[in-house]
Design a protein around this motif. Structure first.
Motif: not given
Length: 379
Positions: A217-218, A223-228, A248-259
């Protein structure tokens, strides 16, 4: 041949929906918009919520609006289904309620399309799969992110690339949900990654064997729990899924389906999660856009497959017993993150089957659990 009862064609499938909250309203619109289904009942513990959802549906655009004055309301699935003359149930309740709702419907003689995940645990999912087979009814899990035209194209092109070496999936988003998600343990793995793990099963075309996973968790995480999470899955045949995700990765976000990037014997396939995939064949090959064939997508795609399978007897790609392995991937990843060890998927399934058998007291369902123990779906 299927092991579930089929329904004749010639008229729309008469559907009772259970759950009228936020996601439930999306499903109500989808059922109303389909020429293959007719909404005949709504079940919710809060009847005012159900009435409000129906009022919203009736006031909606013509393509999704419907006459709702004859829709039966109630708190009991079996009772509403009997009063409404229903053919099937769509379950859009919270995961903790899935088993009770599904089993009530199944043993009332009704097939069920249930929102993912099937249950909070693999053991509960197995009990539901066994109950469906005991009742002779279809239980299908709506893994809605399987139903994208571009994913169809990706899976088709990957099938032409020969032996798969590595599949990379990256998922990076920064949603501020508020509420329970920001307090969850293992929030990324439990709440989102099942979509990507399930899609990987479809793309690779085989089942997972094991996983090693780490979470963190950065410092800036809300988030309280691990977000990564980062995970490496081994699949039958040796292919690897390398998954890296963050909530919790702001900026240049991927699709909801991932990349996605699929590296295989005869070339590489790329998919950004939204548009048509590209394929590059051979050494130095230039990427070429794959053909994408239009189809019903997301929950509309899941509903269309559910209806088709009930008409034809074809087993859906997310039939409950088959879908168990996608949920087992999540449990195994969580177990690996907690233990720091590589975890075998079969070990998770075996422990879950023991737990399911210990909890199940209905002889017919226990007998089906014993068959699942020896069956290819979970063996």
């Amino acid at each position: 041949m299927s092991d579930f009862a089929t329904l004749p064609a010639g008229r729309p499938l008469r559907v009772v929906q259970v759950g009228a909250g936020g996601m439930g309203r999306n499903w109500l619109r989808t059922i109303a918009a389909s020429s293959e289904t007719e909404l005949v009942g709504v079940v919710d513990l809060d009847l005012e919520t159900a009435r409000a959802a129906l009022a919203e549906l009736a006031a909606g655009p013509s393509e999704s609006g419907t006459g709702t004055h004859d829709v039966v309301l109630g708190r009991s699935v079996a009772e509403v289904a009997a009063r409404a003359g229903a053919d099937a149930v769509v379950n859009v309740t919270v995961p903790a309620a899935h088993r009770a709702v599904n089993e009530e419907a199944l043993f009332a003689g009704l097939p069920v399309l249930c929102e993912k995940p099937a249950a909070p645990t693999v053991a509960e999912a197995l009990r539901q799969a066994a109950a469906a087979r005991s009742a002779g009814q279809l239980l299908m899990i709506s893994q809605s992110r399987r139903y994208f035209a571009a994913l169809d194209a990706l899976a088709r092109e990957v099938g032409r690339l020969g032996e798969i070496g590595t599949v990379d999936c990256g998922f990076f988003k920064a949603p501020h949900f508020g509420g329970f998600r920001e307090e969850m343990d293992h929030v990324l793995l439990v709440d989102m990654a099942v979509h990507h793990f399930d899609a990987a099963r479809r793309i690779i075309g085989s089942d997972p064997v094991s996983v090693y996973c780490e979470e963190h968790n950065p410092g800036w995480s809300w988030y309280r729990g691990a977000a990564n999470a980062s995970a490496v899955f081994e699949f039958d045949g040796g292919a690897r899924l390398v998954y890296t995700g963050s909530w919790c990765a702001p900026g240049a976000e991927t699709s909801w389906n991932g990349q996605w990037r699929v590296s295989a014997e005869h070339g590489t396939a790329l998919w950004d999660g939204d548009h048509a995939p590209t394929v590059a064949l051979g050494e130095g090959g230039e990427p070429v856009e794959a053909a994408v064939e239009p189809r019903k997508q997301e929950i509309a795609g899941a509903l269309a497959e559910f209806v088709d399978c009930l008409r034809t007897g074809r087993v859906p790609q997310s039939e409950a017993a088959q879908n168990v392995r996608s949920l087992a991937m999540v449990e195994a990843a969580v177990a690996s993150a907690e233990s720091g060890q590589r975890v075998r998927i079969d070990g998770v399934l075996a422990a879950s089957l023991r737990e399911a058998l210990a909890a199940e007291d209905r002889p017919a369902v226990r007998a089906e659990l014993e068959r699942l123990t020896a069956g290819a779906a979970v063996a």
